[in-house]
Design a protein around this motif. Structure first.
Motif, PDB file in Angstrom:
ATOM      1  N   GLU B 251     -59.426 -18.173  34.844  1.00 50.14           N
ATOM      2  CA  GLU B 251     -60.441 -16.322  34.648  1.00 50.14           C
ATOM      3  C   GLU B 251     -59.523 -16.113  35.917  1.00 50.14           C
ATOM      4  OE1 GLU B 251     -64.184 -16.618  34.005  1.00 50.14           O
ATOM      5  OE2 GLU B 251     -64.050 -16.130  31.815  1.00 50.14           O
ATOM      6  N   ASN B 252     -60.151 -16.291  37.251  1.00 50.70           N
ATOM      7  CA  ASN B 252     -59.143 -15.954  38.437  1.00 50.70           C
ATOM      8  C   ASN B 252     -59.693 -16.802  39.550  1.00 50.70           C
ATOM      9  OD1 ASN B 252     -58.773 -13.222  38.819  1.00 50.70           O
ATOM     10  ND2 ASN B 252     -60.447 -12.951  40.456  1.00 50.70           N
ATOM     11  N   GLN B 269     -63.100 -18.798  45.078  1.00 52.79           N
ATOM     12  CA  GLN B 269     -63.881 -17.790  44.467  1.00 52.79           C
ATOM     13  C   GLN B 269     -64.331 -17.416  43.495  1.00 52.79           C
ATOM     14  OE1 GLN B 269     -63.555 -13.684  43.221  1.00 52.79           O
ATOM     15  NE2 GLN B 269     -62.579 -14.896  41.654  1.00 52.79           N
ATOM     16  N   GLU B 270     -64.656 -18.504  42.284  1.00 54.18           N
ATOM     17  CA  GLU B 270     -65.144 -17.960  41.293  1.00 54.18           C
ATOM     18  C   GLU B 270     -67.235 -18.366  41.732  1.00 54.18           C
ATOM     19  OE1 GLU B 270     -63.794 -19.224  37.292  1.00 54.18           O
ATOM     20  OE2 GLU B 270     -62.401 -17.767  37.931  1.00 54.18           O
TER      21      GLU B 270
ATOM     22  N   GLY C 291     -66.800 -13.275  29.698  1.00 51.20           N
ATOM     23  CA  GLY C 291     -65.303 -14.153  29.333  1.00 51.20           C
ATOM     24  C   GLY C 291     -65.413 -14.043  27.666  1.00 51.20           C
ATOM     25  N   PRO C 305     -63.907  -7.760  35.546  1.00 47.66           N
ATOM     26  CA  PRO C 305     -63.197  -8.634  34.403  1.00 47.66           C
ATOM     27  C   PRO C 305     -64.119 -10.084  34.867  1.00 47.66           C
ATOM     28  CG  PRO C 305     -61.507  -7.409  35.531  1.00 47.66           C
ATOM     29  CD  PRO C 305     -62.829  -6.951  36.204  1.00 47.66           C
ATOM     30  N   PRO C 306     -64.153 -11.110  33.843  1.00 45.75           N
ATOM     31  CA  PRO C 306     -64.656 -12.814  33.568  1.00 45.75           C
ATOM     32  C   PRO C 306     -64.062 -12.799  35.027  1.00 45.75           C
ATOM     33  CG  PRO C 306     -63.470 -11.858  31.815  1.00 45.75           C
ATOM     34  CD  PRO C 306     -64.093 -10.695  32.743  1.00 45.75           C
ATOM     35  N   GLY C 307     -64.229 -14.076  36.098  1.00 42.26           N
ATOM     36  CA  GLY C 307     -64.126 -14.844  36.805  1.00 42.26           C
ATOM     37  C   GLY C 307     -63.896 -13.763  38.013  1.00 42.26           C
TER      38      GLY C 307
END
Lengths: 365, 365, 365, 365
Positions: B251-252, B269-270, C291, C305-307
């Motif tokens: 996702e990120n 980071q998540e 998500g 947003p997700p993440g």
């Protein structure tokens, strides 16, 4: 068994792995190149003194001529001692199960390859991580298209046990950092080849070119202890491979992440009984070894129900059991790494060194 | 605020971030380049109609001449619309808080840099991940020598939201994949610069050379969506940086791992409220945000006790609050990314493109 | 705001939470029961001195009679100071947002309940964990039958910050361990009520009976610091609830696991942006906040947003924003905990004490 | 071996576990109570037909009178078939390694206990989770005071494989849900006894009283499939124990958390190579199996370096290897569960049933 005497590490692993499924019995060995040690080790392991050899050539000949001679030999010596016994036993028609990497140079590697070609015996290279059930399942999933076309591979093998100058009596570190025994590769040979092998085993892709930036961070170290490698794989996929022996906090951090145009997977050796699988636009799934919703898969190579963790030794045992099946003609050994994997590993080591020496340039296969 | 009208994403983030510690009030804006949209957005946000502009130059002039004019402006437009407003407000003596990356080309970047030099106003670039308390603590730890000499940096920023051709109405994807609006960098600009910035912020090291292998895996995509980058850092450290918008299941996934000759750290980071820290020969420690055993550290930039998670918005708010302190002369803004970080990011983008176009060669800074 | 002056913890949290979505403005307060502190705190927060009161009754009257009087008040005092202001503001027709637990005794709780019934104003109890997007989504999923009939609930809230005798100047610990200020419940009141509330909020089930084994492990402590509770829920489900302030290594370990006859979910507050969901016979899924694959769900209560992780403050802000919607008639506040949740919490506290005193017997509701 | 014929599960586990360290050889068996199956199973395992018995009593006598008779027998039958063979072999002076729980009733349990007392042979009960290296290390740590005085124990064993009515041909489920074969305990017997045993093994504390709330959630099930248990332990510690076979998403979720007045530990069987350890006021540490900073500990019961995961079979093998040492007089078997653990488990099962039938009351030991 050749090698694996007192003070060795990987020999004991091979012995347990061969025993788990009760398919092998240890009956002969040349357990050390030092005669007294060979004898003492043989005694400790309960070998018939007559079959506890001090020389692998003698062992190959003697066993080949016995009616109850060994069917297969495990070679568990340091790298520079692989080629000699491998060729000797192959020539004697005895199956060879050899530790990795194949050897210390491409030249020797090709001599082994010739011996494999010329022999009726099988040759198995113990890239043992291919024995993990979920890695085999991942390979199946990719083969049948679950991930789509592969785009990106991230492979890592990070350790920290050589992050400082090891103690003088650390036998495991000593030979691994000695170019005469280990060959030209340090981290790239000892663990980088595992990462590459696992990536190609699972993805089905082959390296076409690589570029490496190698370092020996520990003062006085002659071989690389950290390797940053970019790879261009068959089919247009790109790979990053990191091998390190100086990554503080990493014990045996072999991880593999593969991303295709339909889905991605992520797996880490330190907790090998789970893998994530994410299809585009769907929640991430945790696939467990032998767990729900697999449709076959990892369950084929596992001994106990999901939730009961299997580990390194069971994965290693899968390689041994497959070898037994291959030797006995019960299966075709399609999942077993052999001489091709060995040659690919040797190319990897030599190409990394060549690339890095040239300042970090691309080397094609 | 310039940009951030209806349909925008990052504008709303900046507004919340500026509000969390009650240090900013939104009183004027040129929220869209489309006049009607600018007006409607201003109304929706409760702006005085007189201060809801349709043109940033007009806004800069008008606000500079009002006795109650704005002290600072947030620029939250797509990349190609950073330079114009940044220079206009700097010239008007109004502090600029600008989204990243700095702009679309090094040439424009240098024009902004000149304007910063010439202005009495401050310039802050919102590399917001530097606002995470544990990243600031990691920087402190490295500065005071807890990790020893840095050897290896592994930085990643992996997403999957652009793993397929986005829908035509996905405004966020649209400008990011359009070279006219985004500049020459795709993933490397949008997220790669964040990964690089965070790595340099925390490690205190600078990139001296890089080599990049860029791909645009999605059919028809003009900008890179996957980047494999090797970096040679000041002081002899080596770095790997992976930025991807096609990594299915991520996702990120911004992660940073740094290994020195004394210890290593790992952060993702998540789940930003924890970081691991391992000294050689000791068990891995889990350092929590504001948690036990820190001796200051992350607790200085946090609002709530450990165990109560803070997230992306609070980290972003730290950048805004530090900006307020800097603007009001209460602090020196030592932790704030500014024009130097912007120029470094632009070098990164252009060097990646140059390297990759040349087939993957080293580019020095 | 009533309470929340200098040295307070939860007042600051309420202020940030109310600000995040820009739906509230702090214009008046009785920030401390100590007049000088009330004044100084009001000044620090920029209150108009005229509206910085030293007495909540005076504040309720004055604000009710101003044309620009407050619409709502946040009560963020220790438990024994909830009932007085709650009733005063309700009687003045001002909406009340009150920290939990409701008060210090069932008797007082019922007095507040009567005031709620009699008032045109709304009453909201900040069981803030109900504001976490994934907890709201879990509630939705259970409501629509994704888990089937609920069988088992495991709820925990474990901390360690009171595992030793706190320092004399620890204001937060002081009032929480003082029966006069906290009421008869220690861990069960401060955190146990949160765990129970979250379990009932998500599952839709009500406690019908409980049995508790309470301990005060720290020498000299008057209130429980560890609670083992069994619950029998409506519909035949069984629950276990553990609340502890002496669980070394737990910072804010609120977790909820619910198992039905079709599927199960697991969530932990310290990493609140993920939840697992497992249907029988299928792989475990990781559901992320906003998500993929949700079909609405948590995305409705999220800003980014997700993440990009959201945390405690954003969850708390959801309660405030819903309160604003309820007060302004934009929504029915169906997700907001109110007086019923408060009464249930008071029953929980008193039933736990009664059960434990009797040696651990069942107490029906 | 008695039991463990075709279609059995735990028999194969015992065979692998006994083989891993090469301390046992399987030479005789009464592998099934069905004669043809016993014979066929013996053949499949390579037993000398003469030593493949169809009756355990015959086997006990025959083996006791052979000069090369077995030294030890593994009893791996369903619970109702433990007592008969255990007593027969003990009376024959042959060491007994018996699967858990001890048997189906306290009355039978006491008959076994008498046989143990009267015999020169040893009796080992395979509560195999005590063989996990980190659980042994945790016991060491508690023994030497690292955790201080124990306050709270949270033990869980959650599975989901019986969350629905199992298929008619599921042999493993069939006997476990049949009171005639399993005894009066369902989940409490099959897995609850493991959780209790592990908690007492590690903590060194004994249960003094318990209270249980048992359910059989699956329609038609005769034995409990979910158990909520509170325990009062020696020394004033309190414990919660949850055993479930209907917790959707849990494969083999055995976890143990212990909190003392100095530190706490947390461990989960599904990833058994790590444990957390937190001293009050210090960061949480991740202790790995054989990893850094242990000072002995788990490394004493492990075969491979840290980072190479060991699993269920290796833990089980530790019990077998310790049994070999005990039998051969090489060690005192201090870590081996024996008849006392078996009697404690039977008390646990019967007390849970008694408590639950009485509506959930305290039962003292």
């Amino acid at each position: 068994m050749v090698g694996g005497g007192q003070g060795a590490f990987i020999g004991g692993v091979h012995r347990i792995a061969s025993r788990i499924d009760d398919r092998f019995e240890l009956v002969a060995g040349a357990l050390s190149s030092t005669p007294e040690k060979a004898k003492a080790s043989g005694e400790a392991l309960g070998l018939d003194p007559e079959r506890s050899y001090t020389d692998y050539e003698e062992m190959a000949k003697a066993e080949a001529s016995r009616p109850d001679g060994i069917e297969a030999v495990s070679i568990v010596t340091p790298n520079h001692m692989h080629a000699g016994p491998a060729i000797a036993f192959l020539e004697a028609g005895i199956h060879v199960i050899c530790d990795k990497p194949l050897t210390t140079s491409m030249e020797e590697a090709e001599r082994i390859a010739k011996a494999v070609d010329a022999s009726s015996a099988k040759f198995i290279l113990t890239h043992n991580y291919t024995g993990y059930p979920l890695m085999r399942q991942a390979r199946q999933m990719i083969e049948r298209g679950d991930l789509g076309k592969i785009r990106v591979i991230q492979a890592e093998y990070a350790q920290d046990w050589m992050a400082e100058e090891p103690d003088a009596d650390n036998k495991q570190a000593a030979w691994r950092t000695d170019p005469k025994k280990s060959g030209g590769g340090g981290a790239i040979g000892d663990i980088g080849t595992h990462a590459l092998n696992l990536a190609t085993f699972v993805s089905g892709l082959k390296p076409e070119a690589l570029l490496a930036d190698l370092d020996a961070f520990v003062t006085g170290r002659q071989l690389d202890d950290n390797a940053h490698v970019l790879l261009r794989m068959s089919g247009g996929a790109k790979a990053m491979l990191w091998a390190s022996q100086v990554a503080m906090g990493c014990e045996n951090g072999l991880t593999l992440r593969i991303y295709g145009d339909k889905a991605g997977i992520e797996w880490a050796q330190e907790n090998p009984n789970r893998m994530t699988f994410t299809k585009f636009g769907e929640p991430k799934q945790i696939i467990t070894r032998g767990g729900a919703g697999l449709g076959g898969g990892a369950g084929d190579w596992t001994r106990i129900p999901p939730g009961h963790p299997e580990g390194y030794l069971e994965g290693f045992a899968n390689v041994y059991t497959d070898a037994a099946d291959l030797i006995q003609g019960k299966a075709d050994g399609a999942l077993l790494p052999g001489i091709e994997a060995g040659l690919e590993g040797m190319w990897f080591i030599e190409a990394c060194i060549e690339s890095s020496k040239a300042g970090g340039t691309w080397v094609k296969r």
